[in-house]
Design an enzyme around this catalytic site. Structure first.
Site, PDB file in Angstrom:
ATOM      1  N   ASP A 166      -3.944  11.799  -4.036  1.00 12.33           N
ATOM      2  CA  ASP A 166      -3.767  10.793  -2.986  1.00 12.33           C
ATOM      3  C   ASP A 166      -3.889  11.370  -1.588  1.00 12.33           C
ATOM      4  O   ASP A 166      -4.359  10.701  -0.669  1.00 12.33           O
ATOM      5  CB  ASP A 166      -2.390  10.121  -3.121  1.00 12.33           C
ATOM      6  CG  ASP A 166      -2.279   9.261  -4.363  1.00 12.33           C
ATOM      7  OD1 ASP A 166      -3.266   9.171  -5.118  1.00 12.33           O
ATOM      8  OD2 ASP A 166      -1.200   8.673  -4.587  1.00 12.33           O
TER       9      ASP A 166
ATOM     10  N   HIS B 234     -19.885  -6.692 -33.637  1.00 13.73           N
ATOM     11  CA  HIS B 234     -19.632  -8.123 -33.459  1.00 13.73           C
ATOM     12  C   HIS B 234     -18.597  -8.582 -34.489  1.00 13.73           C
ATOM     13  O   HIS B 234     -18.641  -8.147 -35.639  1.00 13.73           O
ATOM     14  CB  HIS B 234     -20.941  -8.898 -33.668  1.00 13.73           C
ATOM     15  CG  HIS B 234     -20.768 -10.385 -33.689  1.00 13.73           C
ATOM     16  ND1 HIS B 234     -20.622 -11.129 -32.536  1.00 13.73           N
ATOM     17  CD2 HIS B 234     -20.715 -11.271 -34.721  1.00 13.73           C
ATOM     18  CE1 HIS B 234     -20.495 -12.398 -32.853  1.00 13.73           C
ATOM     19  NE2 HIS B 234     -20.550 -12.517 -34.184  1.00 13.73           N
TER      20      HIS B 234
ATOM     21  N   GLY C 141       0.802  -1.220   0.000  1.00  6.45           N
ATOM     22  CA  GLY C 141       0.000   0.000   0.000  1.00  6.45           C
ATOM     23  C   GLY C 141       0.834   1.269   0.000  1.00  6.45           C
ATOM     24  O   GLY C 141       2.071   1.222   0.004  1.00  6.45           O
TER      25      GLY C 141
END
Length: 478
Positions: free
Chosen positions: A318, A450, A277
């Site tokens: 942050d 597709h 972390g």
């Protein structure tokens, strides 16, 4: 206007930190006509993300993807010889990508007439920052300030942090060598991305994670395909286990473990990567001198306008909490600059997407199924397995899945999760759908090309709606 006594540079806006949030805030402020100064401790702009984080790691992960694709194409009758890895060339290629981006930022700052001061900045008063540069102290006075000082990798005090064989993500990205045996401490996104790179380059990897599973906080059904693939490629994944000690020795780092899946004997590694972390840098900028409140963890509280408790000082990225992600910081940076310029702007996203650039990638946004169950939130789910996707089968990667969660009454989209190749590229459609208030029919009736992976989003909506034809509708199966 603030007092100019003892000030070398006076700015309407000073931005402390030039990471993705910081340079975005500075660029936006300058574009809005404000005299802007940017302070950055490192010689190049871009912060952790561009220099030693998101960008170089993705360059290496792309290389790993190509190596793995080449090794797995045998089922189509094509085989390649084992790749030769020139570590110097790999490092140079990574650095070239970084340099191109950071040079571009420098040019854009110059075009906008933003003055960049290189050095370590700390508050001297509510309207002044002192920057320790290579040539001495530069005092910058400001009317408004945007704090964008970021975060640092967490270090475990009991570990031998001075030993160069113990590294954080920054050290791992330097690619000093390809260790024969490497331990990754932490089974989160950063640790797993680095494990993906190094195992592909030839390192024998062990992963240790304190929690029961990898990427804690992510739905288990999304993590499962990644975990299955990783188990075939790494030496071991030790969940519910921790490192109890690391002893430096001449021939490596001797690591002892404790917990449910701890090995019986201590293990010897050439390198240990610690990825447990990051912590905010709020306590490193002398913010108290400016009257800015910083909590014991280093976080700075802000409102939706990114304003701190001091009205003319803002904070983003942050250091303000929430997901420590570059894309969150950039949006916060724009809000802060716009509010300073007098515009009506606020940070109020309905969701912030997360992506693990592992192999396969995992991406999610909005309400997770885990969170819904924990909080007792009602939902309806549509999940489409990539085993039924022509595109996924065509590229030999059918382990993926796309799932969407809908509100039972309104049928509006609540959340989405995707695991599979390029999941990070696919999640954007779901984010937009959530922000626009799309419901199950909006998504299902949108004609997707597709065969593509993006059509799995539409097919997942059809699964929830019950109108799927590519598989049996869930209600009919029941």
């Amino acid at each position: 206007m603030s007092e100019n006594v003892g000030v070398d540079i006076q700015a309407q806006v000073v931005v402390l930190g030039a990471g993705p949030g910081g340079y975005t805030a500075a660029f936006r402020a300058a574009d809005l006509g404000l005299k802007t100064v940017m302070i950055e401790r490192y010689p190049t702009l871009g912060g952790v993300c561009l220099n030693v984080g998101c960008i170089p790691s993705k360059a290496l992960l792309h290389t790993a993807d190509i190596i793995n694709e080449a090794s797995e194409i045998g089922h189509m009758g094509v085989t390649f010889s084992k790749p030769e890895i020139d570590l110097d060339g790999l490092r140079a290629g990574k650095d070239k990508v970084v340099k191109k981006l950071t040079t571009g930022l420098k040019g854009m700052a110059k075009q906008r007439k933003i003055e960049v001061v290189t050095g370590v900045g700390r508050f001297e008063s509510p309207n002044r920052i002192a920057v320790e540069t290579a040539d001495g102290t530069v005092n910058i006075g400001f009317d408004n300030c945007i704090i964008a000082c970021g975060s640092s990798a967490v270090k475990i005090p009991s570990f031998p942090n001075d030993d160069e064989r113990l590294v954080d993500s920054t050290g791992a990205l330097e690619l000093a060598d390809i260790p024969k045996r490497m331990l990754v401490v932490g089974g989160g996104i950063i640790g797993l991305e680095m494990a993906t790179v190094y195992t592909t380059l030839g390192s024998e990897i062990d992963i240790v994670e304190l929690q029961p599973g990898l990427i804690p906080g992510c739905d288990r059904d999304l993590v499962r395909p990644l975990e299955k693939r990783l188990k075939k490629r790494v030496n071991s994944i030790m969940s519910e286990t921790s490192v109890s000690g690391i002893k430096p020795q001449k021939n490596g780092l001797k690591v002892s473990f404790e917990g449910k899946n701890a090995p019986e004997k201590d293990q010897l590694y050439d390198r240990v990567l610690v990825a447990v972390g990051r912590k905010p840098n709020g306590n490193m900028i002398n913010a108290g001198t400016a009257g800015v409140e910083v909590d014991e963890h280093g976080f700075i509280s802000v409102d939706q306008h990114m304003r701190t408790n001091v009205p003319h000082i803002y904070a983003i990225g942050d250091v303000v909490g929430g997901p420590m992600l570059a894309h969150k910081a950039t949006h916060e940076g724009k809000v802060a600059a716009e509010v300073i310029a007098g515009q009506s702007s606020l940070f109020d996203p309905m969701t912030i997407p997360s992506v693990a650039y592992t192999d396969p990638e995992i991406a999610w946004m909005g309400l997770t199924e885990t969170e819904a169950k924990e909080k007792g939130i009602a939902y309806e789910k549509g999940a489409f397995p990539w085993a039924a996707s022509g595109r996924a089968l065509g590229i030999g990667r059918s382990e993926g899945m796309t799932k969407l969660l809908f509100e039972p009454e309104t049928k509006r989209l609540l959340g989405a999760g995707i695991v599979g190749v390029n999941a990070g590229e696919l999640i954007g459609e779901a984010v937009l759908a959530l922000e626009m208030g799309a419901d199950v029919e909006d998504i299902g009736l949108t004609i997707h090309p597709h065969p593509t992976l993006c059509e799995t989003v539409g097919l997942a909506a059809e699964m929830a709606h019950g109108s799927i034809t590519d598989l049996l509708p869930p209600r009919k199966r029941k």
